[in-house]
Design an enzyme around this catalytic site. Structure first.
Site, PDB file in Angstrom:
ATOM      1  N   CYS A   2      -9.408  11.920  31.392  1.00  0.00           N
ATOM      2  CA  CYS A   2      -8.474  13.037  31.212  1.00  0.00           C
ATOM      3  C   CYS A   2      -7.099  12.516  30.758  1.00  0.00           C
ATOM      4  O   CYS A   2      -6.791  11.333  30.873  1.00  0.00           O
ATOM      5  CB  CYS A   2      -8.370  13.875  32.485  1.00  0.00           C
ATOM      6  SG  CYS A   2      -7.101  13.374  33.640  1.00  0.00           S
ATOM      7  N   CYS A   5      -5.077  10.643  33.339  1.00  0.00           N
ATOM      8  CA  CYS A   5      -5.616   9.298  33.584  1.00  0.00           C
ATOM      9  C   CYS A   5      -5.183   8.346  32.469  1.00  0.00           C
ATOM     10  O   CYS A   5      -4.897   7.174  32.723  1.00  0.00           O
ATOM     11  CB  CYS A   5      -7.132   9.344  33.728  1.00  0.00           C
ATOM     12  SG  CYS A   5      -7.674   9.950  35.350  1.00  0.00           S
ATOM     13  N   ASP A  28       7.688  16.357  32.247  1.00  0.00           N
ATOM     14  CA  ASP A  28       6.752  17.240  31.559  1.00  0.00           C
ATOM     15  C   ASP A  28       7.116  17.309  30.078  1.00  0.00           C
ATOM     16  O   ASP A  28       8.289  17.398  29.713  1.00  0.00           O
ATOM     17  CB  ASP A  28       6.797  18.642  32.180  1.00  0.00           C
ATOM     18  CG  ASP A  28       5.594  19.479  31.797  1.00  0.00           C
ATOM     19  OD1 ASP A  28       4.757  19.757  32.665  1.00  0.00           O
ATOM     20  OD2 ASP A  28       5.486  19.855  30.602  1.00  0.00           O
ATOM     21  N   HIS A  44      -8.054  10.264  40.474  1.00  0.00           N
ATOM     22  CA  HIS A  44      -8.396  11.540  39.834  1.00  0.00           C
ATOM     23  C   HIS A  44      -9.160  12.462  40.783  1.00  0.00           C
ATOM     24  O   HIS A  44     -10.234  12.132  41.261  1.00  0.00           O
ATOM     25  CB  HIS A  44      -9.243  11.309  38.567  1.00  0.00           C
ATOM     26  CG  HIS A  44      -9.599  12.593  37.877  1.00  0.00           C
ATOM     27  ND1 HIS A  44      -8.999  13.011  36.700  1.00  0.00           N
ATOM     28  CD2 HIS A  44     -10.465  13.586  38.220  1.00  0.00           C
ATOM     29  CE1 HIS A  44      -9.483  14.188  36.362  1.00  0.00           C
ATOM     30  NE2 HIS A  44     -10.382  14.560  37.265  1.00  0.00           N
ATOM     31  N   ASN A  86      -0.537  24.617  40.312  1.00  0.00           N
ATOM     32  CA  ASN A  86      -1.431  25.605  39.730  1.00  0.00           C
ATOM     33  C   ASN A  86      -2.859  25.118  39.964  1.00  0.00           C
ATOM     34  O   ASN A  86      -3.171  23.970  39.639  1.00  0.00           O
ATOM     35  CB  ASN A  86      -1.177  25.740  38.230  1.00  0.00           C
ATOM     36  CG  ASN A  86       0.230  26.223  37.923  1.00  0.00           C
ATOM     37  OD1 ASN A  86       0.768  27.074  38.628  1.00  0.00           O
ATOM     38  ND2 ASN A  86       0.842  25.674  36.882  1.00  0.00           N
ATOM     39  N   GLY A  92      -3.690  29.195  36.623  1.00  0.00           N
ATOM     40  CA  GLY A  92      -2.900  28.746  35.474  1.00  0.00           C
ATOM     41  C   GLY A  92      -2.917  27.251  35.230  1.00  0.00           C
ATOM     42  O   GLY A  92      -2.108  26.731  34.464  1.00  0.00           O
ATOM     43  N   HIS A  97      -6.393  17.506  36.418  1.00  0.00           N
ATOM     44  CA  HIS A  97      -6.146  16.312  37.244  1.00  0.00           C
ATOM     45  C   HIS A  97      -5.052  16.763  38.212  1.00  0.00           C
ATOM     46  O   HIS A  97      -3.971  17.163  37.763  1.00  0.00           O
ATOM     47  CB  HIS A  97      -5.695  15.138  36.364  1.00  0.00           C
ATOM     48  CG  HIS A  97      -5.395  13.869  37.107  1.00  0.00           C
ATOM     49  ND1 HIS A  97      -5.934  12.637  36.735  1.00  0.00           N
ATOM     50  CD2 HIS A  97      -4.605  13.616  38.179  1.00  0.00           C
ATOM     51  CE1 HIS A  97      -5.485  11.699  37.551  1.00  0.00           C
ATOM     52  NE2 HIS A  97      -4.662  12.276  38.442  1.00  0.00           N
ATOM     53  N   HIS A  99      -2.036  17.742  40.291  1.00  0.00           N
ATOM     54  CA  HIS A  99      -0.628  17.379  40.100  1.00  0.00           C
ATOM     55  C   HIS A  99       0.258  18.492  40.643  1.00  0.00           C
ATOM     56  O   HIS A  99      -0.176  19.641  40.784  1.00  0.00           O
ATOM     57  CB  HIS A  99      -0.310  17.142  38.616  1.00  0.00           C
ATOM     58  CG  HIS A  99      -0.598  18.320  37.745  1.00  0.00           C
ATOM     59  ND1 HIS A  99      -1.862  18.611  37.297  1.00  0.00           N
ATOM     60  CD2 HIS A  99       0.201  19.296  37.261  1.00  0.00           C
ATOM     61  CE1 HIS A  99      -1.819  19.710  36.563  1.00  0.00           C
ATOM     62  NE2 HIS A  99      -0.574  20.159  36.538  1.00  0.00           N
ATOM     63  N   HIS A 101       4.269  20.175  40.178  1.00  0.00           N
ATOM     64  CA  HIS A 101       5.462  20.263  39.342  1.00  0.00           C
ATOM     65  C   HIS A 101       6.680  20.252  40.253  1.00  0.00           C
ATOM     66  O   HIS A 101       6.724  21.014  41.236  1.00  0.00           O
ATOM     67  CB  HIS A 101       5.483  21.584  38.564  1.00  0.00           C
ATOM     68  CG  HIS A 101       4.300  21.792  37.660  1.00  0.00           C
ATOM     69  ND1 HIS A 101       4.401  21.721  36.289  1.00  0.00           N
ATOM     70  CD2 HIS A 101       3.007  22.089  37.927  1.00  0.00           C
ATOM     71  CE1 HIS A 101       3.209  21.969  35.754  1.00  0.00           C
ATOM     72  NE2 HIS A 101       2.347  22.200  36.723  1.00  0.00           N
TER      73      HIS A 101
HETATM   74  P1  5GP Z   1      -0.638  22.776  34.622  1.00  0.00           P
HETATM   75  O1  5GP Z   1      -0.571  23.839  33.569  1.00  0.00           O
HETATM   76  O2  5GP Z   1      -2.016  22.136  34.640  1.00  0.00           O
HETATM   77  O3  5GP Z   1      -0.184  23.199  35.970  1.00  0.00           O
HETATM   78  O4  5GP Z   1       0.378  21.662  34.176  1.00  0.00           O
HETATM   79  C1  5GP Z   1       0.115  20.736  33.164  1.00  0.00           C
HETATM   80  C2  5GP Z   1       1.430  20.309  32.597  1.00  0.00           C
HETATM   81  O5  5GP Z   1       1.210  19.105  31.863  1.00  0.00           O
HETATM   82  C3  5GP Z   1       2.048  21.311  31.618  1.00  0.00           C
HETATM   83  O6  5GP Z   1       3.319  21.739  32.111  1.00  0.00           O
HETATM   84  C4  5GP Z   1       2.156  20.534  30.303  1.00  0.00           C
HETATM   85  O7  5GP Z   1       3.349  20.800  29.607  1.00  0.00           O
HETATM   86  C5  5GP Z   1       2.068  19.084  30.757  1.00  0.00           C
HETATM   87  N1  5GP Z   1       1.468  18.174  29.808  1.00  0.00           N
HETATM   88  C6  5GP Z   1       0.299  18.361  29.115  1.00  0.00           C
HETATM   89  N2  5GP Z   1       0.033  17.291  28.351  1.00  0.00           N
HETATM   90  C7  5GP Z   1       1.047  16.403  28.559  1.00  0.00           C
HETATM   91  C8  5GP Z   1       1.322  15.107  28.030  1.00  0.00           C
HETATM   92  O8  5GP Z   1       0.597  14.542  27.229  1.00  0.00           O
HETATM   93  N3  5GP Z   1       2.455  14.498  28.472  1.00  0.00           N
HETATM   94  C9  5GP Z   1       3.300  15.089  29.386  1.00  0.00           C
HETATM   95  N4  5GP Z   1       4.381  14.394  29.740  1.00  0.00           N
HETATM   96  N5  5GP Z   1       3.067  16.316  29.896  1.00  0.00           N
HETATM   97  C10 5GP Z   1       1.948  16.958  29.491  1.00  0.00           C
HETATM   98 ZN    ZN Z   2      -7.530  12.226  35.455  1.00  0.00          ZN
END
Ligand code: 5GP
Ligand code: ZN
Length: 113
Positions: A2, A5, A28, A44, A86, A92, A97, A99, A101
């Protein structure tokens, strides 16, 4: 593998704010606030629903919330911030993976709950 990762393995670059043996914290790519840091366990799990054993949940949450204070200090957001997770499609989540925010650098006048 992913995308997070790959960031953990440094195959994809990121702007790292804090890291230790258990977590990596980076900006982000599409910030939703002046400070928007992702706190990502190195191990992961797809999402928080996978943290079913108290051992896994304990280790991950301990590492994540120890990192929270480090990230807050390093980003100057000790006076307040939001932590968001999320979970799965309806929550959302877009990167599968687990995480968290950390959002800060502004005053959140609109409350989600
Ligand atoms: P989720 O929507 O899964 O709660 O959060 C995923 C977050 O990862 C999003 O806010 C998105 O902007 C961020 N994101 C996705 N791909 C990348 C990346 O390649 N690099 C960084 N720094 N952030 C990423
Ligand atoms: Zn991962």
């Amino acid at each position: 593998m992913c995308i997070f990762c790959k960031i953990i393995d440094k195959e994809i670059p990121s702007n790292i704010v804090y890291e230790d043996e258990d977590v990596i914290c980076f900006n982000d790519i599409h910030p939703a606030a002046p400070v928007h840091v992702l706190i990502v366990p190195r191990k992961h799990y797809d999402d928080v629903m996978e943290l079913t054993s108290s051992e896994d949940a304990g280790k991950v949450l301990h590492a994540v919330f120890c990192a929270v204070s480090k990230v807050a200090e390093r980003t100057g957001t000790q006076d307040g911030f939001r932590i968001v997770n999320n979970c799965r499609e309806k929550g959302g989540q877009s990167v599968m993976h687990v995480h968290f925010h950390l959002l800060g650098g502004t005053v959140f006048s609109e409350k989600i709950i």
